[in-house]
Motif scaffolding. Structure first.
Motif, PDB file in Angstrom:
ATOM      1  N   GLU A  36       0.853  -1.189   0.000  1.00 10.30           N
ATOM      2  CA  GLU A  36       0.000   0.000   0.000  1.00 10.30           C
ATOM      3  C   GLU A  36       0.890   1.241   0.000  1.00 10.30           C
ATOM      4  N   GLU A  38       0.934   5.797  -0.568  1.00 15.84           N
ATOM      5  CA  GLU A  38       0.127   7.013  -0.601  1.00 15.84           C
ATOM      6  C   GLU A  38       0.987   8.228  -0.920  1.00 15.84           C
ATOM      7  N   ARG A 143      -8.043   1.798  11.071  1.00 14.00           N
ATOM      8  CA  ARG A 143      -9.277   1.284  10.514  1.00 14.00           C
ATOM      9  C   ARG A 143      -9.332   1.620   9.029  1.00 14.00           C
ATOM     10  N   GLU A 144     -10.325   1.082   8.348  1.00 13.70           N
ATOM     11  CA  GLU A 144     -10.398   1.262   6.905  1.00 13.70           C
ATOM     12  C   GLU A 144     -10.565   2.727   6.514  1.00 13.70           C
ATOM     13  N   TRP A 145     -11.365   3.482   7.290  1.00  9.87           N
ATOM     14  CA  TRP A 145     -11.654   4.868   6.939  1.00  9.87           C
ATOM     15  C   TRP A 145     -10.976   5.886   7.851  1.00  9.87           C
ATOM     16  N   ARG A 147      -7.555   6.627  10.448  1.00  4.96           N
ATOM     17  CA  ARG A 147      -6.277   6.226  11.014  1.00  4.96           C
ATOM     18  C   ARG A 147      -5.745   7.344  11.906  1.00  4.96           C
ATOM     19  N   GLY A 192     -10.707   8.857   5.402  1.00  2.00           N
ATOM     20  CA  GLY A 192     -10.961   8.523   4.011  1.00  2.00           C
ATOM     21  C   GLY A 192     -10.283   7.215   3.651  1.00  2.00           C
ATOM     22  N   LYS A 193     -10.642   6.665   2.502  1.00  2.00           N
ATOM     23  CA  LYS A 193     -10.084   5.390   2.069  1.00  2.00           C
ATOM     24  C   LYS A 193      -9.068   5.605   0.958  1.00  2.00           C
ATOM     25  N   ARG A 194      -9.534   5.788  -0.261  1.00  2.00           N
ATOM     26  CA  ARG A 194      -8.601   6.057  -1.359  1.00  2.00           C
ATOM     27  C   ARG A 194      -8.173   7.526  -1.354  1.00  2.00           C
ATOM     28  N   PHE A 196      -8.213  10.883   0.844  1.00  2.00           N
ATOM     29  CA  PHE A 196      -8.380  11.160   2.268  1.00  2.00           C
ATOM     30  C   PHE A 196      -7.912  12.563   2.625  1.00  2.00           C
ATOM     31  N   ARG A 217      -4.420   7.383  -1.705  1.00  2.00           N
ATOM     32  CA  ARG A 217      -3.869   6.114  -1.230  1.00  2.00           C
ATOM     33  C   ARG A 217      -4.127   5.025  -2.276  1.00  2.00           C
ATOM     34  N   VAL A 219      -4.359   1.219  -2.705  1.00  2.00           N
ATOM     35  CA  VAL A 219      -4.545   0.003  -1.921  1.00  2.00           C
ATOM     36  C   VAL A 219      -4.566  -1.190  -2.861  1.00  2.00           C
TER      37      VAL A 219
END
Length: 227
Positions: A36, A38, A143-145, A147, A192-194, A196, A217, A219
């Motif tokens: 991963e 970013e 967490r997924e969304w 950090r 956020g995920k991708r 953020f 990001r 992933v």
């Protein structure tokens, strides 16, 4: 000046090659699964550079000469304006709780020099700082969304200054200062995920006392690598 800038460029290139080598090693040791990664863009307030006002204090207890007093009365300095730290960073996740990467940042400041008799701008003092800061980021809530993390960075910086010579009545020759680039972050959060948003507080260093920005990001698709 050119040689020093070239040295900084070579250091950045060497770090990029090292990061590329780490990715190749990761690919060979993890069944070619990409880690991963970013990219971040941020703006930091009140970065620490090498043009501290403290350095401008006169520690000499001897009274100023008549000539110095005369030239000091001819001009005065305006307010200091700063761009803050404008940064771009890249990192790779090497463990669930650890990211490693580097940040390139720029911080500029300037102030006008005014004539005491006409109050017109007669010159300008400027400084431009560039920092290259390898960084380790430790996630203690992952967490997924959301950090939450702390980080530490240590690198090298260069500041190019154009001061004003009161005696000569003109801009002095530019000079370069080299020094460390240090950034300590007590608390950071990304949401956020991708794509953020992130903010960092309880910080001190060359990237700013308070930092806010956004990032993207990448992933990896675990299902793809499990085939």
């Amino acid at each position: 000046m050119f040689k020093k800038i070239l040295m900084l460029a070579l250091a950045v290139t060497m770090f990029a090659e090292l990061a590329n080598g780490q990715v190749r090693y990761w690919n060979s040791s993890r069944g070619k699964q990409m880690p991963e990664a970013e990219v971040r863009f941020s703006h930091g307030l009140l970065p620490l550079t090498y043009d501290f006002e403290l350095l401008e204090w006169d520690w000499d207890l001897q009274p100023a000469s008549v000539t110095d007093q005369y030239y000091n009365l001819q001009t005065y300095r305006g307010n200091l304006y700063s761009t803050g730290a404008l940064s771009m960073g890249h990192s790779i996740k090497v463990a669930k709780w650890l990211e490693m990467g580097a940040t390139l940042s720029y911080a500029g400041s300037f102030r006008n020099i005014y004539s005491s008799s006409t109050n017109k701008v007669i010159d300008r003092e400027t400084s431009r700082s560039f920092f290259f800061t390898p960084t380790m980021r430790f996630a203690w809530f992952n967490r997924e969304w959301v950090r939450m993390y702390s980080s530490i960075g240590l690198g090298v910086g260069m500041m190019i200054s154009h001061p004003y010579d009161r005696v000569r009545g003109e801009a002095a020759e530019p000079y370069i200062e080299w020094g460390p680039s240090v950034q300590l972050t007590g608390f950071g959060i990304s949401v956020g995920k991708r794509f953020f948003w992130f903010s960092e507080v309880q910080t001190i260093g060359t990237l700013g006392l308070f930092t806010m920005g956004f990032g993207f990001r990448v992933v990896p698709d675990k299902r793809r690598w499990q085939r």
